[in-house]
Enzyme design. Structure first.
Site, short mmCIF file in Angstrom:
data_model
loop_
_atom_site.label_atom_id
_atom_site.label_comp_id
_atom_site.label_asym_id
_atom_site.label_seq_id
_atom_site.Cartn_x
_atom_site.Cartn_y
_atom_site.Cartn_z
CB CYS A 115 39.44 71.69 -4.16
SG CYS A 115 40.47 73.13 -3.57
CG HIS A 265 41.00 70.35 -7.65
ND1 HIS A 265 40.97 71.76 -8.07
CD2 HIS A 265 41.74 70.50 -6.47
CE1 HIS A 265 41.32 72.65 -7.29
NE2 HIS A 265 41.89 71.77 -6.03
CG ASN A 295 43.99 74.93 -6.13
OD1 ASN A 295 42.89 75.10 -6.58
ND2 ASN A 295 44.30 74.15 -4.95
#
Length: 338
Positions: A115, A265, A295
């Site tokens: 991530c 993020h 995501n």
């Protein structure tokens, strides 16, 4: 001492839209359950067998970024590719991009920081440029999650979160110290590595032969699906996001009131909203698109940054903050004067 600045951006997501309702046909879930926990309404999945591989999506995003930078592909001096879902176990997708774009034999580096991968990749590119080693660096974040998720009720806590897509940026050398990337900040805490993890196949855990043998013997193996301790990850994320953003602001003599645009993020809308409240930012000062894409791990920040820029929400002179937290644990921030 040179500085680096972003002169080109691009993103790509597959056409195939998968809604929460679509997932409810595969597992025991529903739109309300997913939105309440993640803020996600839909995501994009690459069609199996299509050109939308991790490399393929990265190439499409890179072409847009190079075009928007107003340079030729052969002006690229180095490639940094961030992903946790490469086409092959090895080699990584960086060299595949060099081939697909028919760029001269420049170096290609792969970043495996999940991530926070794009933040780490930007930091690497920034250092190469600041030292004078390279002038133009192509940075890509691309992920293909959908082909490796446990699409059953057992895996719903993870599977409903992720989507596919890619984003890219072109960084170039600048002698204007008042513009560009002011600083980058990187951290890790490996003691929590197994709180968000995919353990197999791995040389130190279970390799392909072990998995195949279990299947032949009728033993169910879920080690090749990602696992996450959601509450623990959330608790750590909100702390580390805040710390690393403040670290970047403090180093540059800035305050939270100086932030024009925060692009976090896209892990969970609840995390973004928590950070927004903590820093006292308005909706216009934080860009979120997790509702549309889920995501996308290393791709989430470059996709969001590209969209914010195209929508005129990132303007010349703005103080832009990028921040990420994820598996590893790893986290980081980038402070930019646009």
């Amino acid at each position: 001492m040179y500085t680096s600045r972003i002169i080109g951006l691009g993103h790509y997501v597959p056409d195939n839209v998968v809604t929460n309702g679509d997932l409810s046909k595969l597992m025991d879930t529903n739109d309300e359950w997913i939105q309440e926990r993640t803020g996600i309404k839909e995501r994009r999945y690459a069609i199996k067998g299509s050109e939308d591989t991790t490399t393929g999506m990265g190439v499409k995003a890179a072409k847009v970024a190079i075009d928007s930078a107003g340079i030729d592909k052969d002006d690229i001096d180095f490639i940094v590719f961030a992903t946790l879902s490469p086409d092959y176990y090895f080699p990584g997708p960086g060299v595949a991009v060099q081939k697909a774009l028919d760029i001269k034999t420049v170096g290609a580096l792969d970043v495996r920081n999940q991530c926070s991968g794009f933040i780490y990749a930007i930091s690497v590119a920034d250092q190469f440029i600041k030292t004078g080693m390279y002038k133009n660096v192509l940075v890509i974040g691309s992920e293909l999650h959908s082909h490796g998720l446990d699409m059953t009720t057992r895996g719903r806590g993870v599977s409903v979160i992720f989507g596919d897509g890619a984003g890219a940026a072109v960084l170039t050398r600048s002698e204007d110290n008042n513009r560009g990337i002011l600083s980058t900040h990187l951290h890790s805490q490996g003691e929590h590595a197994e709180e968000l993890v995919l353990t197999a196949p791995g040389m130190g855990t279970r390799w392909v032969n072990d998995i195949l043998k279990d299947h032949e013997n009728g033993v169910e193996d879920t080690s090749y699906y990602p696992k996450m301790n959601g509450k623990f990850v959330f608790k750590n994320a909100v702390v580390r996001f805040s710390e690393v953003i403040m670290e970047g602001l403090t180093q540059n003599g800035l305050k939270k009131e100086d932030i024009d645009m925060l692009i976090p993020h896209q892990a969970n809308l609840r995390i973004s909203q928590f950070i927004q409240r903590k820093f006292g930012l308005s909706d216009d000062q934080v860009y979120n698109n997790i509702m549309r894409y889920g995501n996308t791990t290393a791709a989430s920040i470059p996709i969001a940054l590209t969209e914010a820029w195209l929508e005129g929400k990132v303007k010349e002179g703005d103080t832009v903050v990028l921040a990420a937290f994820g598996s590893g644990f790893t986290w980081g921030s980038v402070i930019i004067k646009w």
